[in-house]
Structures are given as structure tokens and as C-alpha cells.
Write a protein that holds these residues in place. Structure first.
Motif, PDB file in Angstrom:
ATOM      1  N   UNK A   9       0.934  -1.250   0.038  1.00  0.00           N
ATOM      2  CA  UNK A   9      -0.145   0.076  -0.126  1.00  0.00           C
ATOM      3  C   UNK A   9       0.875   1.162   0.068  1.00  0.00           C
ATOM      4  N   UNK A  10       0.176   2.480  -0.267  1.00  0.00           N
ATOM      5  CA  UNK A  10       0.925   3.551  -0.251  1.00  0.00           C
ATOM      6  C   UNK A  10       1.474   3.982   1.279  1.00  0.00           C
ATOM      7  N   UNK A  11       2.626   4.639   1.111  1.00  0.00           N
ATOM      8  CA  UNK A  11       3.399   4.977   2.158  1.00  0.00           C
ATOM      9  C   UNK A  11       3.255   6.773   2.164  1.00  0.00           C
ATOM     10  N   UNK A  13       5.038   9.788   2.795  1.00  0.00           N
ATOM     11  CA  UNK A  13       6.075  10.432   3.432  1.00  0.00           C
ATOM     12  C   UNK A  13       7.021  11.116   2.660  1.00  0.00           C
ATOM     13  N   UNK A  14       7.879  11.998   3.037  1.00  0.00           N
ATOM     14  CA  UNK A  14       8.766  12.869   2.305  1.00  0.00           C
ATOM     15  C   UNK A  14      10.261  12.426   2.487  1.00  0.00           C
ATOM     16  N   UNK A  15      10.216  11.457   3.256  1.00  0.00           N
ATOM     17  CA  UNK A  15      11.701  11.067   3.562  1.00  0.00           C
ATOM     18  C   UNK A  15      12.782  10.882   2.583  1.00  0.00           C
ATOM     19  N   UNK A  16      13.977  11.000   2.606  1.00  0.00           N
ATOM     20  CA  UNK A  16      15.145  10.624   1.759  1.00  0.00           C
ATOM     21  C   UNK A  16      15.746   9.547   2.475  1.00  0.00           C
ATOM     22  N   UNK A  17      15.796   8.339   1.683  1.00  0.00           N
ATOM     23  CA  UNK A  17      16.198   6.929   2.282  1.00  0.00           C
ATOM     24  C   UNK A  17      17.291   6.375   1.562  1.00  0.00           C
ATOM     25  N   UNK A  18      18.385   5.932   2.295  1.00  0.00           N
ATOM     26  CA  UNK A  18      19.332   5.261   1.802  1.00  0.00           C
ATOM     27  C   UNK A  18      19.221   3.990   1.994  1.00  0.00           C
ATOM     28  N   UNK A  19      19.603   2.878   1.054  1.00  0.00           N
ATOM     29  CA  UNK A  19      19.463   1.491   1.391  1.00  0.00           C
ATOM     30  C   UNK A  19      20.925   0.845   0.941  1.00  0.00           C
ATOM     31  N   UNK A  20      21.700   0.239   1.798  1.00  0.00           N
ATOM     32  CA  UNK A  20      22.780  -0.135   1.350  1.00  0.00           C
ATOM     33  C   UNK A  20      23.156  -1.753   2.122  1.00  0.00           C
ATOM     34  N   UNK A  21      23.959  -2.528   1.464  1.00  0.00           N
ATOM     35  CA  UNK A  21      24.219  -4.143   1.859  1.00  0.00           C
ATOM     36  C   UNK A  21      24.930  -4.650   0.840  1.00  0.00           C
ATOM     37  N   UNK A  22      25.368  -5.858   1.119  1.00  0.00           N
ATOM     38  CA  UNK A  22      26.301  -6.645   0.129  1.00  0.00           C
ATOM     39  C   UNK A  22      25.411  -7.255  -0.959  1.00  0.00           C
ATOM     40  N   UNK A  23      25.762  -7.767  -2.063  1.00  0.00           N
ATOM     41  CA  UNK A  23      25.200  -8.592  -3.081  1.00  0.00           C
ATOM     42  C   UNK A  23      24.186  -9.632  -2.489  1.00  0.00           C
ATOM     43  N   UNK A  32      12.682  -1.508  -4.966  1.00  0.00           N
ATOM     44  CA  UNK A  32      11.351  -1.696  -5.750  1.00  0.00           C
ATOM     45  C   UNK A  32      10.054  -1.396  -4.932  1.00  0.00           C
ATOM     46  N   UNK A  33       9.721  -1.889  -3.757  1.00  0.00           N
ATOM     47  CA  UNK A  33       8.537  -2.077  -3.116  1.00  0.00           C
ATOM     48  C   UNK A  33       8.553  -0.580  -2.609  1.00  0.00           C
ATOM     49  N   UNK A  34       9.358   0.022  -2.032  1.00  0.00           N
ATOM     50  CA  UNK A  34       9.473   1.147  -1.380  1.00  0.00           C
ATOM     51  C   UNK A  34       9.248   2.190  -2.314  1.00  0.00           C
ATOM     52  N   UNK A  35       9.742   2.139  -3.502  1.00  0.00           N
ATOM     53  CA  UNK A  35       9.509   3.100  -4.817  1.00  0.00           C
ATOM     54  C   UNK A  35       7.995   3.070  -5.043  1.00  0.00           C
ATOM     55  N   UNK A  36       7.489   2.089  -5.129  1.00  0.00           N
ATOM     56  CA  UNK A  36       6.067   1.880  -5.531  1.00  0.00           C
ATOM     57  C   UNK A  36       5.222   2.523  -4.478  1.00  0.00           C
ATOM     58  N   UNK A  37       5.627   2.020  -3.077  1.00  0.00           N
ATOM     59  CA  UNK A  37       4.748   2.277  -2.010  1.00  0.00           C
ATOM     60  C   UNK A  37       4.637   4.089  -1.725  1.00  0.00           C
ATOM     61  N   UNK A  38       6.064   4.575  -1.985  1.00  0.00           N
ATOM     62  CA  UNK A  38       6.252   5.935  -1.781  1.00  0.00           C
ATOM     63  C   UNK A  38       6.077   6.952  -2.737  1.00  0.00           C
ATOM     64  N   UNK A  39       5.705   6.161  -4.113  1.00  0.00           N
ATOM     65  CA  UNK A  39       5.502   6.761  -5.309  1.00  0.00           C
ATOM     66  C   UNK A  39       6.654   7.772  -5.607  1.00  0.00           C
ATOM     67  N   UNK A  40       7.697   7.128  -5.730  1.00  0.00           N
ATOM     68  CA  UNK A  40       9.157   8.097  -5.840  1.00  0.00           C
ATOM     69  C   UNK A  40       9.907   7.281  -6.765  1.00  0.00           C
ATOM     70  N   UNK A  41      10.848   7.801  -7.110  1.00  0.00           N
ATOM     71  CA  UNK A  41      12.165   7.289  -7.859  1.00  0.00           C
ATOM     72  C   UNK A  41      13.352   6.732  -6.787  1.00  0.00           C
ATOM     73  N   UNK A  42      13.925   5.883  -7.541  1.00  0.00           N
ATOM     74  CA  UNK A  42      15.442   5.586  -6.716  1.00  0.00           C
ATOM     75  C   UNK A  42      16.474   5.140  -7.627  1.00  0.00           C
ATOM     76  N   UNK A  43      17.772   5.638  -7.325  1.00  0.00           N
ATOM     77  CA  UNK A  43      18.935   5.434  -8.114  1.00  0.00           C
ATOM     78  C   UNK A  43      19.693   4.349  -7.283  1.00  0.00           C
ATOM     79  N   UNK A  44      20.412   3.761  -8.133  1.00  0.00           N
ATOM     80  CA  UNK A  44      21.104   2.432  -7.608  1.00  0.00           C
ATOM     81  C   UNK A  44      22.623   2.577  -8.354  1.00  0.00           C
TER      82      UNK A  44
END
Length: 203
Positions: A9-11, A13-23, A32-44
Motif C-alpha cells: 500500500x501507499x506510504x 512520506x517525504x523522507x530521503x532514504x538510503x539502502x545499503x548492503x552486500x550483493x 522496488x517495493x518502497x518506490x512503488x509505495x512511496x510513489x518516488x524514484x530510486x537510483x542504484x
């Protein structure tokens, strides 16, 4: 109510989030889930790295080897990611930045910094259908860690400044998303007593 276990479902929020971790940590799935829920882009950062490999008609292992011998590739990617972080850090709009160094590069511009991980055998199983092999995954992890230390004096194992650290092997994909969703929806800037500071990085 949706019966799709991957539906989100939609979230609001106006938060800027970073996601990190190993392969194989599950970062792409969560983003992908967050971008859909927040209605925002993400860069990898990984996508940028793969685009460079494709543009130069090189395998990921070949570009990794080239990055080992020259700072130019890493620094170009990191400079681009830092510029993106600077832009979105003042935009007051939701955004997601994903890379091994995203939390470091965004620094205090980020509102929420997330680290994902899982046991090595789990991560190896997850990348079986990727172009990158398990051996290449391990080589890349060691190689990147050495470069981060050499270029920026960053110890990738230093994680105290992350707001959330999740072992994604312990929950389903939906479960990991729900953990993060709760953190986002329960966040209240008025009671936020402050994030851990992050050393400045100069790509």
C-alpha cells in the motif's frame, strides 16, 4: 483487501532514504517495493556500474578488475551518487538511494539509513540467476571493501550510524518491507533526538 503477498500500500512520506548492503542482501527488492509505495524514484549505484560495463562491452568481473587498478571508475560513480544525494537531500520529496556506500555518501542529508544483510550462503543462492557468479560476488565484495578503505578510509563494516539493520534471511520479502514501512510510518521529526553523525566523504 489484496491477497497478493507482494502487494504494497501507499506510504505517505517525504523522507530521503538510503539502502545499503552486500550483493544478494535484498536491496533491489526492497527498493522496488518502497518506490512503488512511496510513489518516488530510486537510483542504484549497481545499475550505474552495470551501465558502464555494458557501455564498454565488458563483463562485471572485467570492470571490477579495471576499477581495482584505477580510481576513476569508483570516484565517478560515487561523485554522481553524492550529487544526487545533495539534490534530493534538500528537495523535501521522497527518494531512495541504493549502493554499498549510499549511507556514507548521503551522510546527514539522508533522513533514514538502512543496512540489509543475510548469511553468505543465502546471498549466494539469491544471485544464482544473475550474470554474476557466486565466486565473482565474493571477489567483488572483498575488492570493493579494499577500495573504500584505500580511497576514503571507510571501513564498510562500521555500521553504527545506520538507523535500521535487518537480516533479510529472517523474514519474507513482504516481511522486510513491513518492518521498514513501520519505521517510516512511525517516524516523527518532532521527537527525533538525532541521528549518528557520519564522517564526510570526498569522492
Amino acid at each position: 483487501m489484496s491477497t497478493d503477498p507482494t502487494a504494497v500500500g501507499e506510504i505517505d512520506t517525504t523522507l530521503f532514504i538510503t539502502v545499503s548492503g552486500p550483493p544478494g542482501c535484498g536491496a533491489t527488492t526492497l527498493c522496488n517495493q518502497l518506490a512503488d509505495a512511496m510513489g518516488c524514484p530510486y537510483v542504484s549505484g549497481g545499475d550505474i556500474f552495470r551501465e558502464i560495463a555494458e557501455d564498454q562491452d565488458m563483463a562485471l568481473s572485467q570492470l571490477t578488475a579495471q576499477a581495482d587498478s584505477s580510481e576513476k571508475i569508483d570516484r565517478a560513480i560515487d561523485q554522481r551518487l553524492q550529487q544526487i544525494a545533495e539534490k534530493w537531500g534538500t528537495a523535501n520529496k521522497p527518494f531512495i538511494l541504493e549502493s554499498r556506500l549510499a549511507g556514507w555518501l548521503a551522510g546527514e542529508r539522508a533522513d533514514l539509513r538502512i543496512w540489509l544483510d543475510a548469511p553468505e550462503d543465502v546471498r549466494a543462492d539469491r544471485i544464482e540467476d544473475r550474470v554474476e557468479t557466486e565466486a565473482e560476488m565474493r571477489v567483488r565484495e572483498v575488492s570493493e571493501a579494499g577500495r573504500y578503505q584505500s580511497y576514503y578510509q571507510i571501513d564498510i563494516d562500521e555500521r553504527e550510524f545506520y538507523d535500521l539493520s535487518i537480516n533479510t534471511a529472517r523474514w519474507s520479502k513482504r516481511g522486510v518491507f513491513e518492518l521498514v514501512r513501520t519505521a517510516l510510518e512511525e517516524y516523527d521529526a518532532e521527537i527525533d533526538e538525532g541521528a549518528f553523525s557520519t564522517p564526510a566523504v570526498d569522492p
